[in-house]
Design an enzyme around this catalytic site. Structure first.
Site, PDB file in Angstrom:
ATOM      1  CD1 TRP A 187      -2.632   1.768   0.421  1.00  0.00           C
ATOM      2  CD2 TRP A 187      -1.341   2.499   2.088  1.00  0.00           C
ATOM      3  NE1 TRP A 187      -2.990   3.072   0.693  1.00  0.00           N
ATOM      4  CE2 TRP A 187      -2.216   3.541   1.713  1.00  0.00           C
ATOM      5  CE3 TRP A 187      -0.430   2.726   3.124  1.00  0.00           C
ATOM      6  CZ2 TRP A 187      -2.198   4.803   2.327  1.00  0.00           C
ATOM      7  CZ3 TRP A 187      -0.414   3.971   3.733  1.00  0.00           C
ATOM      8  CH2 TRP A 187      -1.296   5.001   3.336  1.00  0.00           C
ATOM      9  CD  GLU A 228      -4.500  -1.698   1.863  1.00  0.00           C
ATOM     10  OE1 GLU A 228      -3.349  -2.029   2.239  1.00  0.00           O
ATOM     11  OE2 GLU A 228      -5.371  -1.285   2.637  1.00  0.00           O
ATOM     12  CG  ASP A 261      -8.674  -1.096   4.121  1.00  0.00           C
ATOM     13  OD1 ASP A 261      -9.751  -0.703   4.613  1.00  0.00           O
ATOM     14  OD2 ASP A 261      -7.584  -1.002   4.718  1.00  0.00           O
ATOM     15  CG  HIS A 264      -8.699   1.628   1.562  1.00  0.00           C
ATOM     16  ND1 HIS A 264      -7.417   1.213   1.276  1.00  0.00           N
ATOM     17  CD2 HIS A 264      -8.647   2.159   2.798  1.00  0.00           C
ATOM     18  CE1 HIS A 264      -6.621   1.474   2.300  1.00  0.00           C
ATOM     19  NE2 HIS A 264      -7.353   2.043   3.243  1.00  0.00           N
ATOM     20  CG  HIS A 288      -6.040  -4.600   4.849  1.00  0.00           C
ATOM     21  ND1 HIS A 288      -5.138  -3.567   4.733  1.00  0.00           N
ATOM     22  CD2 HIS A 288      -5.298  -5.734   4.958  1.00  0.00           C
ATOM     23  CE1 HIS A 288      -3.908  -4.069   4.752  1.00  0.00           C
ATOM     24  NE2 HIS A 288      -3.987  -5.373   4.878  1.00  0.00           N
ATOM     25  CG  ASP A 296      -9.246   4.310   5.578  1.00  0.00           C
ATOM     26  OD1 ASP A 296      -9.752   3.261   5.993  1.00  0.00           O
ATOM     27  OD2 ASP A 296      -8.039   4.451   5.330  1.00  0.00           O
ATOM     28  CG  ASP A 298      -8.051   2.488   9.446  1.00  0.00           C
ATOM     29  OD1 ASP A 298      -8.141   1.397   8.873  1.00  0.00           O
ATOM     30  OD2 ASP A 298      -7.590   3.513   8.894  1.00  0.00           O
TER      31      ASP A 298
HETATM   32  C1  LIG Z   1      -0.775   0.352   8.117  1.00  0.00           C
HETATM   33  C2  LIG Z   1      -1.407  -0.237   6.860  1.00  0.00           C
HETATM   34  O1  LIG Z   1      -0.485  -0.566   5.916  1.00  0.00           O
HETATM   35  C3  LIG Z   1      -2.388   0.723   6.284  1.00  0.00           C
HETATM   36  O2  LIG Z   1      -3.462   0.814   7.202  1.00  0.00           O
HETATM   37  C4  LIG Z   1      -2.950   0.388   4.916  1.00  0.00           C
HETATM   38  O3  LIG Z   1      -3.267  -0.969   4.808  1.00  0.00           O
HETATM   39  C5  LIG Z   1      -4.147   1.226   4.745  1.00  0.00           C
HETATM   40  O4  LIG Z   1      -5.230   0.712   4.801  1.00  0.00           O
HETATM   41  C6  LIG Z   1      -3.989   2.677   4.539  1.00  0.00           C
HETATM   42  O5  LIG Z   1      -5.178   3.351   4.574  1.00  0.00           O
HETATM   43 MN   LIG Z   2      -5.527  -1.406   4.700  1.00  0.00          MN
END
Ligand SMILES: C[C@H](O)[C@H](O)[C@@H](O)C(=O)CO
Ligand SMILES: [Mn+2]
Length: 420
Positions: A187, A228, A261, A264, A288, A296, A298
């Site tokens: 990524w 990714e 992901d 994403h 992911h 995004d 997380d």
């Molecule tokens: C830390 C990861 O590589 C990162 O979260 C990546 O996978 C991602 O999703 C970036 O938005």
């Molecule tokens: Mn990711």
């Protein structure tokens, strides 16, 4: 009190209830126990890593919060992971980022070698874990333009190509050492804050850099390359070079795995829906599993409709044999170990629910266009005693549920919260 009930009796009743629907609960538990989840190391320290020198560029990703107990070094991170894995049934994997090297040396990203990660492999062996890997294309001075593999400066591109090349070697060595192919996921944060005028040049540069990085071939039994995509990130709002269409095409043409992901895509897009579509053209899929809240963000994954739909697609479309399930979230406002445990267990609970659905019956109804019966059974199935089957699986694996789990998580958090 939850977590202290009569698990065996509850399970016997649940087994009967599911048998009435033609579902074998023991087979579902066996199927679930065969699915490894790749647990992301970066939840343990807010995506900080253990390099002795690091840059400022975050690549548009950010853990927010300042909960006590962040792992400050590889030993603390491994201790936290040991604890977390002990609360999770089954055998799993650790997903390591290149910035989590374990060495007194100070190699730059284009100088890292397998030996800088050997302690992780030893630990994985001791604990029967698999390892996955990721080059770190952010938090470095040479990523401060939010451009790495697609940077117009060939010197910067070469630096990152070398980093990615070394990461593939390291991941392949890990896969060889552990007898289980390591996924090496690419990524890059590359993109543009404002509207670019030459998207094509940027995408051509990214493609050429990826080709250079992937030039060396490895056995698939050692290494699975994945790419990714992303819709946008902070600082690259107008264009992401590695968009979904870019990487979907790349993965199809070059035979790499495609990483999807859940954070994403546009908020109304369903990654669950994409699985069967991309699976017709791409052999290997990496997930992911994440929870975007408005963007995004997380967040820790919940046992919500998105996750249930994803698990159901994986099971009903028979995609588990060619899908690697990784997690990707980072929340620093709560106990980091609890975040891991809750997230992994939710992924497992979602899969268990999918294994416990009367799949053949539902598919038969759909095939004869009996959407009424499909709807009725799908909704009635929500009342089946899934929790008793989960509790049985946890009891067999000697991991806690309910209040007992909370007690363990709180005790561990109390023990680590004095870390400076
Ligand atoms: C830390 C990861 O590589 C990162 O979260 C990546 O996978 C991602 O999703 C970036 O938005
Ligand atoms: Mn990711």
């Amino acid at each position: 009190m939850p977590g202290e009930g009569d698990v065996t009796n509850n399970y016997d009743l649940a087994r009967e209830a599911f048998a009435g629907w033609g579902v074998d609960t023991d087979a579902a538990i066996t199927a679930l126990s065969a699915v490894p989840i790749s647990v992301h190391c970066w939840q343990g320290d807010d995506v900080g890593g253990f390099e002795r020198k690091s840059g400022t560029s975050g690549g548009g990703i950010q853990a927010t919060g300042n909960h006590p107990g962040r792992a400050r070094n590889p030993d603390e991170l491994r201790a936290d992971l040991d604890f977390a894995f002990a609360q999770i049934p089954g055998r799993h994997r650790l997903n390591l980022h290149a910035c989590y090297l374990d060495t007194a040396e100070q190699p730059d990203r284009d100088e890292i070698e397998y030996r800088h990660f050997a302690s992780w492999v030893d630990w994985a062996k001791e604990n029967g874990l698999g390892l996955d890997f990721n080059p770190t294309f952010f938090a470095h001075a040479k990523a401060d333009d939010n451009l790495t593999l697609s940077h117009p400066d060939a010197g910067i591109r070469d630096f990152w190509i070398e980093h990615g090349r070394r990461c593939r070697e390291i991941a392949a060595a890990m896969g060889r050492e552990l007898g289980s192919a390591a996924v090496n996921n690419i990524w890059v944060p590359d993109g543009s804050k404002d509207t670019p005028v030459d998207r094509m040049a940027a995408r051509r540069r990214l493609e050429a850099s990826l080709d250079a990085m992937f030039a060396e071939t490895f056995q698939k039994s050692e290494l699975i390359d994945a790419v990714e995509s992303k819709l946008f990130g902070i600082g690259v709002e107008s264009m992401t070079v590695g968009s979904h269409e870019f990487y979907l095409g790349y993965a199809i043409r070059k035979g790499t795995a495609l990483c999807l992901d859940m954070g994403h895509f546009h908020p109304t897009e369903s990654v669950a829906d994409k699985l069967s579509a991309v699976a017709l053209s791409v052999e290997d899929i990496l997930l992911h599993v994440s929870r975007p809240v408005r963007w995004d963000s997380d967040h820790v994954v919940l046992l919500n409709d998105d996750l249930l739909a994803m698990a159901q697609e994986l099971v009903f479309a028979d995609l588990l044999p060619r899908t690697r399930i990784g997690l990707d979230f980072f929340d620093a406002t709560i106990s980091r170990t609890a975040a891991w445990v809750v997230g992994v267990r939710n992924m497992q609970k979602a899969l268990l629910r999918a294994f416990l659905l009367p799949q053949a019956r539902l598919k038969a109804l759909e095939a004869r266009l009996d959407y009424t019966a499909r709807l009725v059974l799908t909704e009635e199935a929500r009342d089946l005693p899934f929790a008793a089957v989960w509790a049985e699986y946890c009891a067999r694996a000697e991991v806690p549920v309910g209040e007992a789990l909370l007690g363990r998580l709180e005790a561990y958090q109390a023990a680590v919260s004095g870390r400076g």
